[in-house]
Design a protein around this motif. Structure first.
Motif, mmCIF file in Angstrom:
data_model
loop_
_atom_site.group_PDB
_atom_site.id
_atom_site.type_symbol
_atom_site.label_atom_id
_atom_site.label_comp_id
_atom_site.label_asym_id
_atom_site.label_seq_id
_atom_site.Cartn_x
_atom_site.Cartn_y
_atom_site.Cartn_z
ATOM 1 N N THR A 1 48.598 -7.639 41.225
ATOM 2 C CA THR A 1 49.299 -6.381 41.479
ATOM 3 C C THR A 1 49.588 -6.215 42.969
ATOM 4 O O THR A 1 48.817 -6.678 43.811
ATOM 5 C CB THR A 1 48.468 -5.188 40.992
ATOM 6 N N PRO A 2 50.679 -5.563 43.322
ATOM 7 C CA PRO A 2 51.042 -5.430 44.737
ATOM 8 C C PRO A 2 50.193 -4.403 45.472
ATOM 9 O O PRO A 2 49.908 -3.330 44.935
ATOM 10 C CB PRO A 2 52.509 -4.985 44.675
ATOM 11 N N TYR A 3 49.787 -4.747 46.680
ATOM 12 C CA TYR A 3 49.130 -3.760 47.538
ATOM 13 C C TYR A 3 50.127 -2.640 47.845
ATOM 14 O O TYR A 3 51.308 -2.898 48.079
ATOM 15 C CB TYR A 3 48.668 -4.400 48.852
ATOM 16 N N GLY A 4 49.638 -1.408 47.835
ATOM 17 C CA GLY A 4 50.506 -0.269 48.085
ATOM 18 C C GLY A 4 51.101 0.314 46.832
ATOM 19 O O GLY A 4 51.808 1.319 46.868
ATOM 20 N N GLY A 5 50.830 -0.341 45.697
ATOM 21 C CA GLY A 5 51.339 0.164 44.432
ATOM 22 C C GLY A 5 52.759 -0.287 44.145
ATOM 23 O O GLY A 5 53.393 -0.979 44.947
ATOM 24 N N GLY A 6 53.230 0.086 42.990
ATOM 25 C CA GLY A 6 54.572 -0.291 42.578
ATOM 26 C C GLY A 6 54.557 -1.108 41.307
ATOM 27 O O GLY A 6 53.505 -1.585 40.871
ATOM 28 N N PRO A 7 55.731 -1.286 40.700
ATOM 29 C CA PRO A 7 55.809 -2.003 39.426
ATOM 30 C C PRO A 7 55.692 -3.505 39.594
ATOM 31 O O PRO A 7 55.891 -4.057 40.682
ATOM 32 C CB PRO A 7 57.202 -1.622 38.913
ATOM 33 N N GLY A 8 55.391 -4.175 38.493
ATOM 34 C CA GLY A 8 55.416 -5.628 38.470
ATOM 35 C C GLY A 8 54.242 -6.287 39.166
ATOM 36 O O GLY A 8 53.265 -5.652 39.553
ATOM 37 N N MET A 9 54.369 -7.595 39.312
ATOM 38 C CA MET A 9 53.322 -8.418 39.910
ATOM 39 C C MET A 9 53.915 -9.223 41.054
ATOM 40 O O MET A 9 55.122 -9.454 41.123
ATOM 41 C CB MET A 9 52.732 -9.364 38.866
ATOM 42 N N VAL A 10 53.058 -9.684 41.953
ATOM 43 C CA VAL A 10 53.479 -10.463 43.107
ATOM 44 C C VAL A 10 52.765 -11.809 43.077
ATOM 45 O O VAL A 10 51.565 -11.886 42.777
ATOM 46 C CB VAL A 10 53.142 -9.728 44.426
ATOM 47 N N MET A 11 53.498 -12.879 43.371
ATOM 48 C CA MET A 11 52.882 -14.208 43.397
ATOM 49 C C MET A 11 51.949 -14.323 44.593
ATOM 50 O O MET A 11 52.313 -13.985 45.729
ATOM 51 C CB MET A 11 53.957 -15.298 43.452
ATOM 52 N N MET A 12 50.737 -14.804 44.348
ATOM 53 C CA MET A 12 49.706 -14.883 45.379
ATOM 54 C C MET A 12 49.969 -16.035 46.350
ATOM 55 O O MET A 12 50.524 -17.072 45.972
ATOM 56 C CB MET A 12 48.336 -15.037 44.732
ATOM 57 N N ALA A 13 49.520 -15.859 47.568
ATOM 58 C CA ALA A 13 49.749 -16.850 48.609
ATOM 59 C C ALA A 13 48.919 -18.132 48.447
ATOM 60 O O ALA A 13 49.460 -19.233 48.614
ATOM 61 C CB ALA A 13 49.500 -16.232 49.988
ATOM 62 N N PRO A 14 47.601 -18.043 48.143
ATOM 63 C CA PRO A 14 46.780 -19.265 48.167
ATOM 64 C C PRO A 14 47.293 -20.419 47.308
ATOM 65 O O PRO A 14 47.393 -21.556 47.817
ATOM 66 C CB PRO A 14 45.404 -18.764 47.710
ATOM 67 N N PRO A 15 47.634 -20.218 46.025
ATOM 68 C CA PRO A 15 48.072 -21.376 45.239
ATOM 69 C C PRO A 15 49.333 -22.039 45.806
ATOM 70 O O PRO A 15 49.449 -23.266 45.809
ATOM 71 C CB PRO A 15 48.333 -20.788 43.842
ATOM 72 N N ILE A 16 50.268 -21.221 46.276
ATOM 73 C CA ILE A 16 51.526 -21.769 46.793
ATOM 74 C C ILE A 16 51.286 -22.533 48.093
ATOM 75 O O ILE A 16 51.763 -23.666 48.268
ATOM 76 C CB ILE A 16 52.559 -20.648 47.013
ATOM 77 N N VAL A 17 50.559 -21.927 49.001
ATOM 78 C CA VAL A 17 50.302 -22.570 50.288
ATOM 79 C C VAL A 17 49.525 -23.870 50.098
ATOM 80 O O VAL A 17 49.857 -24.913 50.679
ATOM 81 C CB VAL A 17 49.538 -21.617 51.231
ATOM 82 N N HIS A 18 48.490 -23.833 49.249
ATOM 83 C CA HIS A 18 47.703 -25.043 49.017
ATOM 84 C C HIS A 18 48.551 -26.135 48.363
ATOM 85 O O HIS A 18 48.411 -27.325 48.681
ATOM 86 C CB HIS A 18 46.493 -24.721 48.129
ATOM 87 N N ALA A 19 49.434 -25.739 47.451
ATOM 88 C CA ALA A 19 50.292 -26.717 46.781
ATOM 89 C C ALA A 19 51.215 -27.406 47.777
ATOM 90 O O ALA A 19 51.327 -28.641 47.798
ATOM 91 C CB ALA A 19 51.106 -26.033 45.693
#
Length: 268
Positions: free
Chosen positions: A52-70
């Motif tokens: 879930t996004p910090y600050g609220g709001g609809p939907g979901m946000v892709m997290m940084a760790p998996p992408i950066v590590h990949a």
């Protein structure tokens, strides 16, 4: 040239990458395309890639760790020399000029976003460039990444005949002139007679005029940036009222025989 694509839906690329020009380019060793599942770099049992996004709001946000590590794991020491692109509707508009820039590199990394987007720390940490293929929103970056692969691959030496590239839309800053092939008459519409004349100088001039006229009618922004010669300005004055209307002769019925005049096969 090698493309590394980072996505959570690797299956979306299967059909696209195994057909037509891209298939032949891979078989010839001109390009290499590797698809990486971001979920392979998650650490929890659910293989979660979003939250879930910090600050609220609809939907979901892709997290940084998996992408950066990949990306760091796959690129390794080549990370600093490889353009890393995040496909995003918030990015700068992808153009033929940008494609030419990217085609100069031996390797390109493409990150496909999903949901409400990607944690912005991915862009900062990886020093990534954000690109958009148009002013609209897709359900994910996979289709946009496929477009980038297709456009850039065509510029890799050996993938496309250089002569074909030279006169395509956007390559010279203008839209391409109209094209025709056999049969010479179809549904009562004939081929512009100049294309059957065998006069290559006149054909080249007609094609240049039609490219200028079509660009002026549909993409005046491109024409404003194009390097025009005095002769180009003269040709623009000769533009037909509707440059997208059929410019050839009209016949009654489906006359399949070739019109009189011109050299057989002169337009081929």
């Amino acid at each position: 040239m090698r493309f590394d694509v980072f996505t959570i839906f690797p299956g979306m690329f299967t059909g696209f990458l195994t057909e037509s020009i891209l298939k032949r380019a891979q078989q010839a060793g001109l390009i290499e395309i590797a698809i990486h599942n971001i979920r392979d770099w998650t650490t929890d049992k659910h293989r979660a890639v979003d939250d879930t996004p910090y600050g609220g709001g609809p939907g979901m946000v892709m997290m940084a760790p998996p992408i950066v590590h990949a990306v760091e794991s796959v690129l390794g020491q080549e990370q600093n020399s490889t353009p890393i692109i995040i496909m995003s509707p918030s990015g700068e508009l992808f153009t033929q000029d940008i494609a030419r820039q990217l085609a100069c590199f031996p390797r390109l990394a493409l990150i496909c976003g999903r949901y409400e987007g990607i944690d912005d720390r991915v862009r900062i940490i990886l020093r990534a460039r954000e690109l958009s293929i148009g002013d609209y929103v897709l359900t994910g970056g996979e289709l946009a990444a496929a477009v980038v692969i297709d456009v850039v691959s065509r510029l890799v030496p050996g993938v496309i005949d250089p002569e074909s590239l030279a006169e395509e839309s956007h390559n010279s800053g203008l839209l391409e002139y109209p094209q025709y092939t056999r049969p010479p008459i179809f549904r009562g519409l004939g081929v512009p007679e100049i294309l059957l004349s065998g006069n290559h100088a006149k054909i080249a001039e007609w094609r240049r005029m039609m490219a200028l006229c079509r660009t002026a009618a549909r993409r005046p922004d491109l024409l404003a940036r194009a390097a025009l010669t005095p002769r180009d300005h003269e040709l623009l004055q000769r533009c037909p009222p509707d440059p997208f209307a059929h410019q050839g002769p009209v016949y009654e019925g489906d006359q399949l025989e070739r019109p009189e005049g011109g050299e057989q096969g002169a337009s081929r």
